[in-house]
Motif scaffolding. Sequence first.
Motif, PDB file in Angstrom:
ATOM      1  N   THR A 277       2.217  -4.510  -7.025  1.00  0.00           N
ATOM      2  CA  THR A 277       1.578  -5.240  -6.071  1.00  0.00           C
ATOM      3  C   THR A 277       1.497  -4.586  -4.772  1.00  0.00           C
ATOM      4  OG1 THR A 277       2.538  -7.261  -6.955  1.00  0.00           O
ATOM      5  CG2 THR A 277       1.672  -7.574  -4.583  1.00  0.00           C
ATOM      6  N   ARG A 278       2.662  -4.088  -4.259  1.00  0.00           N
ATOM      7  CA  ARG A 278       2.389  -3.229  -3.126  1.00  0.00           C
ATOM      8  C   ARG A 278       1.367  -1.967  -3.124  1.00  0.00           C
ATOM      9  NH1 ARG A 278       1.997  -3.277   2.348  1.00  0.00           N
ATOM     10  NH2 ARG A 278       3.240  -1.818   3.193  1.00  0.00           N
ATOM     11  N   ALA A 279       1.517  -1.239  -4.249  1.00  0.00           N
ATOM     12  CA  ALA A 279       0.702  -0.153  -4.509  1.00  0.00           C
ATOM     13  C   ALA A 279      -0.940  -0.467  -4.265  1.00  0.00           C
ATOM     14  CB  ALA A 279       0.976   0.590  -5.767  1.00  0.00           C
ATOM     15  N   GLU A 280      -0.997  -1.656  -4.896  1.00  0.00           N
ATOM     16  CA  GLU A 280      -2.421  -1.948  -4.847  1.00  0.00           C
ATOM     17  C   GLU A 280      -2.706  -2.599  -3.535  1.00  0.00           C
ATOM     18  OE1 GLU A 280      -5.175  -5.589  -7.067  1.00  0.00           O
ATOM     19  OE2 GLU A 280      -3.504  -4.852  -7.902  1.00  0.00           O
ATOM     20  N   GLN A 281      -1.797  -3.232  -2.678  1.00  0.00           N
ATOM     21  CA  GLN A 281      -2.081  -3.467  -1.396  1.00  0.00           C
ATOM     22  C   GLN A 281      -2.368  -2.092  -0.390  1.00  0.00           C
ATOM     23  OE1 GLN A 281       1.103  -5.760  -0.239  1.00  0.00           O
ATOM     24  NE2 GLN A 281       0.319  -7.833  -1.175  1.00  0.00           N
ATOM     25  N   LEU A 282      -1.562  -1.276  -0.761  1.00  0.00           N
ATOM     26  CA  LEU A 282      -1.593   0.038   0.236  1.00  0.00           C
ATOM     27  C   LEU A 282      -2.969   0.596  -0.112  1.00  0.00           C
ATOM     28  CD1 LEU A 282       1.953   1.220  -0.213  1.00  0.00           C
ATOM     29  CD2 LEU A 282       0.742   0.289   1.911  1.00  0.00           C
ATOM     30  N   SER A 283      -3.266   0.914  -1.471  1.00  0.00           N
ATOM     31  CA  SER A 283      -4.578   1.348  -1.778  1.00  0.00           C
ATOM     32  C   SER A 283      -5.796   0.694  -1.295  1.00  0.00           C
ATOM     33  CB  SER A 283      -4.705   1.354  -3.263  1.00  0.00           C
ATOM     34  OG  SER A 283      -3.611   2.086  -3.938  1.00  0.00           O
ATOM     35  N   ALA A 284      -5.869  -0.607  -1.253  1.00  0.00           N
ATOM     36  CA  ALA A 284      -7.085  -1.416  -0.805  1.00  0.00           C
ATOM     37  C   ALA A 284      -7.052  -0.910   0.899  1.00  0.00           C
ATOM     38  CB  ALA A 284      -6.961  -2.724  -1.061  1.00  0.00           C
ATOM     39  N   ALA A 285      -5.711  -0.985   1.529  1.00  0.00           N
ATOM     40  CA  ALA A 285      -5.767  -0.893   2.878  1.00  0.00           C
ATOM     41  C   ALA A 285      -6.390   0.654   3.464  1.00  0.00           C
ATOM     42  CB  ALA A 285      -4.307  -0.911   3.437  1.00  0.00           C
ATOM     43  N   ALA A 286      -6.020   1.622   2.482  1.00  0.00           N
ATOM     44  CA  ALA A 286      -6.417   2.798   2.808  1.00  0.00           C
ATOM     45  C   ALA A 286      -7.898   2.882   2.584  1.00  0.00           C
ATOM     46  CB  ALA A 286      -5.484   4.047   2.084  1.00  0.00           C
ATOM     47  N   ALA A 287      -8.399   2.418   1.666  1.00  0.00           N
ATOM     48  CA  ALA A 287      -9.968   2.469   1.518  1.00  0.00           C
ATOM     49  C   ALA A 287     -10.595   1.667   2.583  1.00  0.00           C
ATOM     50  CB  ALA A 287     -10.343   1.991  -0.092  1.00  0.00           C
ATOM     51  N   LEU A 288     -10.058   0.552   3.000  1.00  0.00           N
ATOM     52  CA  LEU A 288     -10.430  -0.010   4.056  1.00  0.00           C
ATOM     53  C   LEU A 288     -10.692   0.574   5.234  1.00  0.00           C
ATOM     54  CD1 LEU A 288     -11.912  -2.810   4.905  1.00  0.00           C
ATOM     55  CD2 LEU A 288      -9.843  -3.802   5.220  1.00  0.00           C
ATOM     56  N   ARG A 289      -9.580   1.216   5.661  1.00  0.00           N
ATOM     57  CA  ARG A 289      -9.603   2.122   6.955  1.00  0.00           C
ATOM     58  C   ARG A 289     -10.683   3.015   7.092  1.00  0.00           C
ATOM     59  NH1 ARG A 289      -4.196   4.470   9.540  1.00  0.00           N
ATOM     60  NH2 ARG A 289      -5.066   5.777  11.180  1.00  0.00           N
ATOM     61  N   LEU A 290     -10.688   3.701   5.695  1.00  0.00           N
ATOM     62  CA  LEU A 290     -11.715   4.879   5.656  1.00  0.00           C
ATOM     63  C   LEU A 290     -13.114   4.315   5.776  1.00  0.00           C
ATOM     64  CD1 LEU A 290     -12.712   7.809   4.757  1.00  0.00           C
ATOM     65  CD2 LEU A 290     -12.452   7.094   2.509  1.00  0.00           C
TER      66      LEU A 290
END
Length: 470
Positions: free
Chosen positions: A35-48
């Motif tokens: 769950t945390r890995a998916e959240q971090l992946s989405a947050a990084a893509a959103l920031r980019l």
Amino acid sequence: MYGRVVASTTELRGFVREAVGDVYRYALALTVSTTRAEQLSAAAALRLARHVDAVGAAPVSTTRLNLVVRREVLDGLPRRRRRRPTAGGAEIAAEASPLAALTALDAEQRIALVLRHHDGLLLPDIAAALGVNYPEAEIILRSARERLTPMIGVFDDGTGADPYARLVRAVPGPPDALADRVWISVEAALVPDYADEDTWRVPDSGDGDDPLGWEGFNAVPVDEHHIPPVREARRVGTTLVVGAGALAALLAVAALTAPGEDDGGTEPEGSNVVAASTLAGSVVPAVPPVVEPPPDSVTPVTGAGSRGLQPPALPDLVVVPDAATPHSADLVQPLGDSVLDEPPPKLADVAVSVRVWANNSRVVVRRVESDGTSEVWLISITGQVRRDNAAQPDMVQSWAVEGGVIVTMRVAGERLPDTPIVAGLRAGGGGTWLRLPDGAEPLFARPDGALLCTEAGDDGADLTTYQVLR
């Protein structure tokens, strides 16, 4: 993947779909939580995505996204406490999976292992990341390796590859739908008006709507109830602000051009002229008439907290093509007898922006390194810099060289129709420029700052070299 630049939504979506799997595995190795890995992946893509949307085009790579994930994980670690050597935990079975083995480690051991064997950080950097001293970081990393001893032999294939790095990269990948879920989050953040289905709906032909109105600009006009209230309020507010500004400017011009008193008196030079008008019960102060400044004049600053006017940035290089004679080549070789080098690998990304004012041009050159840092130069040119077009796509060319940038362009002046110019910009500011012969066609710049061109010679084509930066 350094050096890849995305400049459109299509390119950005393609890169996110390619990179999300690796970013998810990296986040999962650090957190051992799907769950945390998916959240971090989405947050990084959103920031980019927000960064690309703000600047228009930006270099991207999986390493950059992993760096965002790493910072998020490290920011969540407790820092202000005395750290002690980590005690041993549950035993790791020889047949344990990579994710189970990383789960058996504590947070500090797991992060130290990933930073060392996946990111390649040295112990001083790992100590700084964890907020511990060097001996403590060494103990944490050694403890992690010792606890993985029962199973690490499975990842040693005898080729010399790092078995701990192979273990970290062997964690399971994301679910198939993760790329779609991440992109949906990005779309909802970049286009907030369409994220809420309660405020926007797709036209339905069953309700009398014509879907063709949404397929082309000149098909069927869109009804007003298709426009979200948020956009409608924003549009009305913008119209009111622009109208009030235009009215204030007209009143100011009228006040400045009104005839003086009958006694011939005039306003003293430098005095402030203030005109006011009552509109809907409010007083609107007049603003000075807007006069477009020449390129080298003082430029108004509209940033927060700015006061009055500030001088513009000084150019790093001033080019006057009409005042220069063609430069002689430093080296001339017959093209048929010379061995033409292959274009050297790209050292950094270079972007060039041209703005023309009257008969003057200002060229902004930006060099972007692989680590995200950049340096900007400003060139002031007397004459109009020719811009790329479909017939001549290489009117302005640029190359990153050691210690600077080489830029070639063609300038149309008052006396000369087309003058080839090459400018060399040095790191830290400044540079030099040359006027090339009229028939010179630039090929590429070498890393040492030399420009290679082809020119017509007495016995055929010649390969000429101009040492722009020394």
